[in-house]
Design an enzyme around this catalytic site. Structure first.
Site, PDB file in Angstrom:
ATOM      1  N   HIS A  41      -0.246  -8.499 -11.603  1.00  0.00           N
ATOM      2  CA  HIS A  41      -1.447  -9.191 -11.134  1.00  0.00           C
ATOM      3  C   HIS A  41      -2.296  -8.279 -10.255  1.00  0.00           C
ATOM      4  CE1 HIS A  41      -3.312 -12.530  -8.518  1.00  0.00           C
ATOM      5  NE2 HIS A  41      -3.851 -12.637  -9.717  1.00  0.00           N
ATOM      6  N   HIS A  83     -11.720  -8.676  -6.920  1.00  0.00           N
ATOM      7  CA  HIS A  83     -11.433 -10.098  -7.071  1.00  0.00           C
ATOM      8  C   HIS A  83     -12.467 -11.000  -6.404  1.00  0.00           C
ATOM      9  CE1 HIS A  83      -9.584 -13.967  -5.885  1.00  0.00           C
ATOM     10  NE2 HIS A  83      -9.061 -13.923  -7.093  1.00  0.00           N
TER      11      HIS A  83
END
Length: 291
Positions: A41, A83
């Site tokens: 991730h 992100h």
């Protein structure tokens, strides 16, 4: 005649086997056992600053084939891997540009973002790490012969980002048959964004991030290949329901879940027949599920 018939039958059998292997779901293994794919991730983000090249390197060092990243667009149209929709949490933007609040990605040029330190927040050993462009990220993933789960982040902030992303992927050689069948998945929380990617480039495998109702799955199956929910929302019944459908490419729909870092949780969701598990600590998950 008999030998000729046997040869023809053997050739046909080999062709069918090759076809089945090329279409195998991601969790299929050569030893006949089923193990979910493990995806790092934002790179191996438990061990290196998220979405940096250093996190990709760490995932490779751990032997993880798949990495996940997030893509956004700068003021001057460059795609960068980050992100959050602002730069505060993972860079020193407040120090470098103190008068530019609220420090949104879309308000900075690529050159300005390239000046930022994206590693010191994580640890002093990563001081000087940078926010990579999508091109830089793809080059690093390619160097390690890894596979990419690419998330289009906040598409509502960046009209046309799907086309921009596909253009970069194409320019960097990621839209050929090998990559689209084996090494690339594009996902988003936005169903419209996933649908757009599918319409613009039908060969690309896609995933929807979320847990749509089972009654809505036939609509999703028309434009996506995966349903990728948070692990807290999962049940064995839901996974089975998703996998009962054929997705946009005519193959069984898959389920990748996120974000699992605990061995017990990894074993629990793996027991549901999961296709992939997304983790900040992918080595922990791999060891827990026997990958």
């Amino acid at each position: 005649m008999h030998l000729r018939a046997v040869a023809a039958s053997t050739t046909a059998l080999l062709s069918i086997t090759a076809l089945l292997l090329s279409a195998s779901p991601v969790g299929a293994t050569g030893d006949g056992r089923w193990r979910p794919e493990v995806i790092a991730h934002r790179g191996a983000s438990a061990y290196a600053p998220e979405n940096t090249l250093e996190a990709v390197d760490k995932a490779a060092e751990l032997g993880i084939d798949w990495v996940e990243n997030d893509v956004q667009r700068t003021k001057d149209g460059e795609l960068v891997v980050l992100h959050d929709d602002n730069l505060r949490r993972t860079t020193d933007v407040e120090e470098v540009f103190p008068d530019r609040a609220p420090w949104k990605v879309k308000d900075f040029t690529a050159a300005e973002i390239a000046r930022l330190d994206a590693g010191s927040w994580f640890g002093p050993e990563y001081a000087g790490a940078r926010v990579p462009t999508l091109e830089q990220y793809l080059h690093r993933v390619e160097r390690h012969h890894q596979k990419l789960l690419l998330e289009i982040k906040h598409p509502q902030l960046y009209p046309g980002i799907e086309r921009d992303t596909l253009k970069v992927l194409g320019n960097e050689g990621w839209l050929d048959r090998w990559h689209t069948r084996r090494r690339l998945i594009v996902q988003s929380f936005s169903a419209d964004s996933v649908r757009t990617v599918h319409e613009l480039k039908p060969a690309v495998k896609t995933g929807f991030l979320g847990t749509p109702a089972v009654a809505d799955l036939p609509a999703y199956a028309s434009f996506t290949d995966q349903i990728n929910p948070p692990h807290g929302s999962l049940s064995a019944g839901y996974v089975t329901a998703v996998q009962a459908f054929r997705g946009a490419h005519g193959r069984r729909m898959e389920v990748f879940t996120w974000t699992v870092d605990d061995p017990a949780a990894a074993r629990r969701v793996a027991g549901f027949g999961m296709d992939g598990i997304i983790s900040n600590a992918p080595d922990v998950v791999r060891d827990a599920v026997g990958g």
